[in-house]
Design a protein around this motif. Structure first.
Motif, mmCIF file in Angstrom:
data_model
loop_
_atom_site.group_PDB
_atom_site.id
_atom_site.type_symbol
_atom_site.label_atom_id
_atom_site.label_comp_id
_atom_site.label_asym_id
_atom_site.label_seq_id
_atom_site.Cartn_x
_atom_site.Cartn_y
_atom_site.Cartn_z
ATOM 1 N N ILE A 155 0.841 -1.205 0.000
ATOM 2 C CA ILE A 155 0.000 0.000 0.000
ATOM 3 C C ILE A 155 0.871 1.247 0.000
ATOM 4 O O ILE A 155 0.592 2.216 -0.716
ATOM 5 N N PHE A 187 2.189 1.755 -3.563
ATOM 6 C CA PHE A 187 1.147 2.262 -4.462
ATOM 7 C C PHE A 187 0.849 3.728 -4.157
ATOM 8 O O PHE A 187 0.640 4.537 -5.067
ATOM 9 N N THR A 188 0.844 4.074 -2.885
ATOM 10 C CA THR A 188 0.584 5.456 -2.489
ATOM 11 C C THR A 188 1.683 6.373 -3.022
ATOM 12 O O THR A 188 1.391 7.476 -3.518
ATOM 13 N N ARG A 239 -3.822 -0.651 -5.516
ATOM 14 C CA ARG A 239 -3.919 -0.315 -4.093
ATOM 15 C C ARG A 239 -5.289 -0.726 -3.558
ATOM 16 O O ARG A 239 -5.402 -1.242 -2.442
#
Length: 118
Positions: A27, A30-31, A47
């Protein structure tokens, strides 16, 4: 997006971390990919998948919505959002998402329509 662009590198690393079950790291990557390129629909989609895996259903829906906002014909995002909404007992909304996925060519969604949307 080119494979050597930083946003793609972070997104690819996020996919690998998800496979390795490092969901927080996934995560986070992806962020970072989204921070570098807020228009990268695939990073939002992936995500969302990872958030779904860890039980963040609302977060998954928000990421799928963002995916669709950026790429309105992203059939997989409609399908996955329908799955999440089924889990949340949002049956009518999930059937709408499956219907859209079918309209966009995602054949697997037809099975979900037959099973859950009568």
């Amino acid at each position: 997006n080119k494979p050597d662009q930083p946003d793609v590198v972070y997104s690819n690393r996020g996919n690998v971390k998800a496979i390795l079950k490092d969901y927080k790291g996934s995560i986070d990557d992806f962020t970072e990919s989204i921070r570098l390129n807020p228009q990268y629909a695939g990073a939002y989609f992936n995500r969302g998948n990872t958030k779904y895996t860890v039980g963040d259903l609302q977060g998954a829906i928000e990421d799928y919505k963002q995916t669709i906002q950026l790429t309105p014909d992203y059939a997989d995002a409609y399908y996955n959002m329908g799955i999440v909404k089924l889990d949340l007992k949002m049956d009518f909304e999930s059937c709408q998402d499956f219907t859209t996925a079918v309209r966009l060519g995602y054949k697997q969604a037809e099975k979900m329509l037959q099973k859950y949307c009568r």
